[in-house]
Design an enzyme around this catalytic site. Sequence first.
Site, short mmCIF file in Angstrom:
data_model
loop_
_atom_site.label_atom_id
_atom_site.label_comp_id
_atom_site.label_asym_id
_atom_site.label_seq_id
_atom_site.Cartn_x
_atom_site.Cartn_y
_atom_site.Cartn_z
CG ASP A 580 -1.73 1.42 1.37
OD1 ASP A 580 -2.60 1.48 0.49
OD2 ASP A 580 -1.58 2.18 2.28
CG HIS A 583 3.40 6.49 -4.63
ND1 HIS A 583 2.35 5.58 -4.56
CD2 HIS A 583 3.18 7.75 -4.31
CE1 HIS A 583 1.38 6.49 -4.08
NE2 HIS A 583 1.75 7.78 -4.05
CG ASP A 702 -8.07 2.34 -4.40
OD1 ASP A 702 -8.25 1.65 -5.52
OD2 ASP A 702 -6.94 2.37 -3.68
#
Length: 1562
Positions: A580, A583, A702
């Site tokens: 999750d 980045h 999501d």
Amino acid sequence: MSNATKLVPAPDAQLRVVYELHLEEDGGPNRDRAYTRLPPPYIPYILRVTIDAGAPAAKNGIFKTNFPLYGGKFDREKIQECRLPADFSKPIKIDLPISRPGAFLYWVEYDSPTPPTLGLPTPVTRVKGREGYFNIDPILRARKRSPILSPSYETLPVNQGGVVSSELVNIPLDGLAILTVVSKWMGPMEEWTPHLTEAMQRGYNMLHYTPLQLRGESKSPYSIADQLAFDDGLFDANWTGTREDGVNKVKAQLKECKDKYGLLSLTDVVLNHTANNSPWLLEHPEAGFSPFNTPHLKPAFELDTAIIEFSASLARSGLPTHVASSADIDTLLSALSSSFATLNLWQYYVLDVQREKSAIKKILRSSAVRPWTNTTVAGKSADELAELIRTSNKIVNIGRLSSRFCVQIDPEYAASLVKAAFTDTADVDVLAEKWGRVVDVLNVPLYQEADDDLRAALSGIRNRLKYTRLDAHGPKLGEITAELPLVESYFTRLPSNAQTATYDPLALALANNGWIWNADPLQNFALLPSKSYLRREVIVWQDCVKLRYGDSRSDNPWLWDYMTTYVQSLAGVFDGFRIDNCHSTPLHVGVSLLDAARVVNPNLYVCAELFTGREEMDLHFVSRLGINSLIREAMNGWDPKEFSRLLYRHGLGKPIGSMDGATLTRTEELPSPTDEGSTQRCIITPLQGSVPHALMYDVTHDNESPLDKRSAEDALSTGALVTFGYSAIGSNKGFDDIYPKLLDLVGDDRRYEVSIGEQHNGISSVKRVLNHLHTEMALEGYSEGHVHQENDYIMIHRVQPATQKGFLLVAHTAFQKGSKDRGWVNPIQLRRTKAKYIMGASINISSYELVPDAKTIRGLPTTLIDVPEVIALEKLDADGPYSEIIVPDTFPPGSIMLFTTHMEGLEPSLDSMCASGADEAFKNLDLVDLNVLIHRADGEERDATDGKIGVYDIPGSGPLVYCGLEGWMTPLRHITKYNDLGHPLCAHLRQGTWALDYVHFRLTEQVDAFPNLGKSAAWFAERFDLIKATVPSFLRPKYFAIVIVAAYKAARRAVVDQSSEFISSGHDFTQSLALCSVQMDGMVKSASLDPSKSVPCLAAGLPHFTAGWARCWGRDVFISLRGLFLATGNFGAAREHILAFSSTLKHGLIPNLLDSVRSPRYNSRDSPWFMLQNIQDYAHFAPEGLTILSESVKRRFPKDDTFVPWNDPRAYAYSSTIAEIIQEVLQRHADGISFREYNAGPNLDMQMRDEGFNIDIHVDWNTGIIYGGNEHNCGTWQDKMGESEKAGTKGIPGTPRDGAPVEIIGLLKSTLRWLNDLSREGKFPFKGVETEIDGKRRLVTYGEWQDLLQASFEKHFYVPLDPADDPKYVIDPKIVNRRGIYKDVLGSGPGREWSDYQFRSNFPIAMTVAPELFEPEHALGALRLADRILRSPLGMKTLDPSDSQYRGNYDNSNDSDDPAIAKGRNYHQGPEWGWPLGFFLRAYLHFDIKAGRGKEDPQETLHYLHTLLLPARRHVATDPWAGLPELTNINGAFCYDSCRTQAWSSSTLLDFLQDVYTLSHK
């Protein structure tokens, strides 16, 4: 670039599999290969890392990697080493046995290839090459399922199709079908059975669970309160188990998922933040970023606190508490700005003027001011002084924001500066005030920075306030209060209680996590230089505290240990991780924690969604973290064209008709690891680098639903298209069931609706078939695909390349809402392929509104309507049979159809058949036959075929450079490497069979002249006829490539097999240069070594010297003969050329222009000496080579040198042995040569002046040196004649080199040395030459003559470094341009004496053939000067750039009035010629080993010289002409007038490589 799991496995189980990763010469991977993905090691295989022989990286090279080279456990920090062998003849190979998955780093470290310096030790510098990464896919095993389709391609019912068995099967990553589920919507684990059954029946084989850990107060699964405990909601209401019990129960549940339902498990791992109410934060607030441990957050925290207080005060201040309009926002922001102003945050940025003044006063009054020792500052203004201070970095804590007025300047420095600057006063108060003005100037940009940051913060607050309170698509938050402030709080404020009492209050304010638009993913935005929290740039998650790991475990040991326990716990339970917020997770943290997880589960599957915005940055994360799949999303395609691009980019696999597997792989013998025992056959697949593997989601859990992004109907078409990707695929239950909106992960507590058995919701019935089919296609190797987009239609065809069975999906996308129109698409044609309808469906949604349901999550009311069977029509046209599919009239947007396809008539063995038999077909071809097969430039082919055949011209690409196989290989090398089926050659092959016909026709047409080619032509015909008869046009490029590449490899092997051991055991570069021998030596009709018939002869270069009088040149032949014929073992061709030219001896010379021995021209003074050197070389290299001396040749001309036609009775009227020919050359020179060229005048040479036709040569018997030529001719290789009347240079040579050229003297000395040795041994019938000396004719023995040269050479040719040594040498110091060199010529004509001293690249020729003439230290010094001044990338400059006559760019068409360059008169006045480089390298090798650094270690010399070959090596490998050019312009620039490949350029490098080979085998 290829993806690793798409690499074709070995067809023979007995073959070991080797993947070959080739590194560049500097030891690093090229850009494409910096990241390489390898398949799971179901059966151990080998990764072979190779480096070219002689590459710089081989110099004391060490291969370093954290891969466990010698077994044992993986430790990222443990670097293992493998020393590279020092072998200059074979490529370096490092074999890594691959038996485990993982992510590994490697590089090569080696000694810098610095040139040695005479007399001085050369410092050794170690070089670290570029790093590379290889990631090995994990082994994922799941229960095997029965086929979803019956043998007749009917969909099987639930109890028959897709049934889970007890057998395990390896699931490649491309076979994963992942479903995302939210566990709380499934209920406690006791209620999961129907959900698992549904997922299994729908064809999924992996479930992605959002985090199952104990949630924080927000109840978001991504806000984890306790990373080591599972959420209570997973267990029944009466659960009382411990944390460990919970872990075991979840583990057991997931094992049942795998064993009973065939469902692997994947979970999110959240490394970057924790819930804002995580209990352990109270004990370990240091785990977060606070103003205490990250001081620059102090002003951000003050600002955040002010926002909360402002929000609480709105009602009492009469400000809006609800935002109803933009005016409300303006009102609130105006008041907030005033509130911020009271914070005086500028104090964190600037210097305190009063404090600075006080500090300086104290120093000034102490009389302890340091003297100013820097740049003069007296009289400078405040602005100038401020700039000096800034640029000198004397401002302390600038930009740190750690406290108010933390910015300071050392008062001692300030006092010293002020006293030096303001010399007009000594008053302390005055000086302090002046200093205050300087500080004011320094503060100006700091105040501006503070204002800019505050403006940015207000802008960010405005935008966020507008989105959250006013925008229609925002969350429409309600009243503004202290609990729900104006905007989200950036900090979690831990309670002050007994547990936290020991901590500084600032340590309890922890920065919340979030994300930033377009942020640098390698920059932690909680750390400087980022001011994101202060500037309110973070889109924050109030329920998540950002974790502070520091640079290593030592910075925060408790957090590292805790999170390590977390990931290892999960790795022991789940089969995979989704990282999750990947980045934004510090890269070193992710690397370390994933390493820890892989200790527990080495086969952990890791995927992530990156938002870096750049493919290079994606690769940076993927390679280092070992990410197995990057999440891509189909809904990111904004129209059908972009969607098809995404499918092509991330889900194609390889294009249908890919040829890399069939053309680039090869088989070899694999030695045993211990070098003992038997070898094993292996198949080697070269690696071209990889792109990150894709996990293609239709929609992630999501993101917005199809109804929001496109239309609800598009779920069917998009969902179907995604399943046809050759990648991992993913979906979520809301997509399959067609939820109208994105669900609220936090606030929605309902349960999923479940449909199992033959009940289906949404598009699940279609997904069931296609998901199962997706995995089956991956397991069965349907690795090739084709994506076609036409208007709103997208078609994907997946094919198994061995069987040519396939599946075709036709989808009508539905990007726009409301349409039911069929749209337009052309009939789909499948060449030589039959298609059978399997299924089809359209979608009907009766309502886009849902009836509210408080307990169950339902999708839109949906009906799938079967599309009536569509019959694929079988048709026939000029290109052969084909099937045609016409989309039915009723096929509204969202509809799909599925077909099975099978190409008929294409045998599975066609690949191997096309590639087989070439060695047998070519085994009787000699090297001249192979010249026809492999090469032949356009001029050669047209000459040989009377103009019938030339090079092939590819429409859209242009003509090939060769008619033979090498011509086709130029485009095919690119096409096969990159599977570039869009290349013009592929388009041309799809359009027709002309190229196939040409390859066969040109050979058949020449069978009369070359009978051996008949079998080769038949071999091509057999394969091409089969291709024409059975292969559809779209596969024609593949099979053409297979045939051509197989033929080329076999032809190349045939050349190598007929070559010397030096060539056959050599590396690719050596063998490629050897092919230049075949390239140049061929048979044409207009040029020959025999005037009466066509026989093979050597071309000087291509394409300018292909045929006629210009093809074969005496000088070029004998500079080229040693390398191209003797070194390669082609002694027959060498002998024929020696005998042919020997027969032409006339005036003691051989011709430069041979003209098929019909009208040879005798104007070359150096040619006979190069020939004699070659006869010497032939005697040395060839078996029984000395016998050539007794061979007899008929003489072309009478003894009196009269010119007669070749068929005149006086021609060929007497014979001489080669020994007599040699003696005649020497005797004629000893007597002196003086004649006028036959047919002198413009008919012979229209440029030359009359005096130039006079040839004069004589020996100075005081020195033994031969002189010749005059200012009007040019008798050496630097023979450019002036041609420009405009510039006044017509008939004026650019480089006459009259006198004694250094290379002729070296060649003479070599010949005399050889003959003296032979004569003393009784192997040569002569003792010397008769000549007149001091009026007496007497015998001068070869030994006597060579002794004269030995005694006189250095004295006459060397230009000493030290002028003090001038008296020892014959020089004129007034015209010396450069010292430490050897003269290029001795005795240039009157007025041109300076040309003796020109520094040119001819002296290494003499050094190579007669090294004994040279003082070793002098020689090495001159060579090092040449290395620095004359050497160029592909050759040697022909003149010193410091010379006034230097002109480095050659342009023969120059029509200026500049006499230096008009009509290319500067041909040899600077342009960089290729062939002298070989002599330079040979000379350098000899003298550096004799007198330089190589004396101690020859490897030093060899390594350095091999680095000089790198440009040539690259050029041969990449240039279409597959050779080295005649010359280049300045610094290796392309020269239009140069031959693209020149015989002598390749030859002399082969000479050098043979010297290396000989040295290595001593």
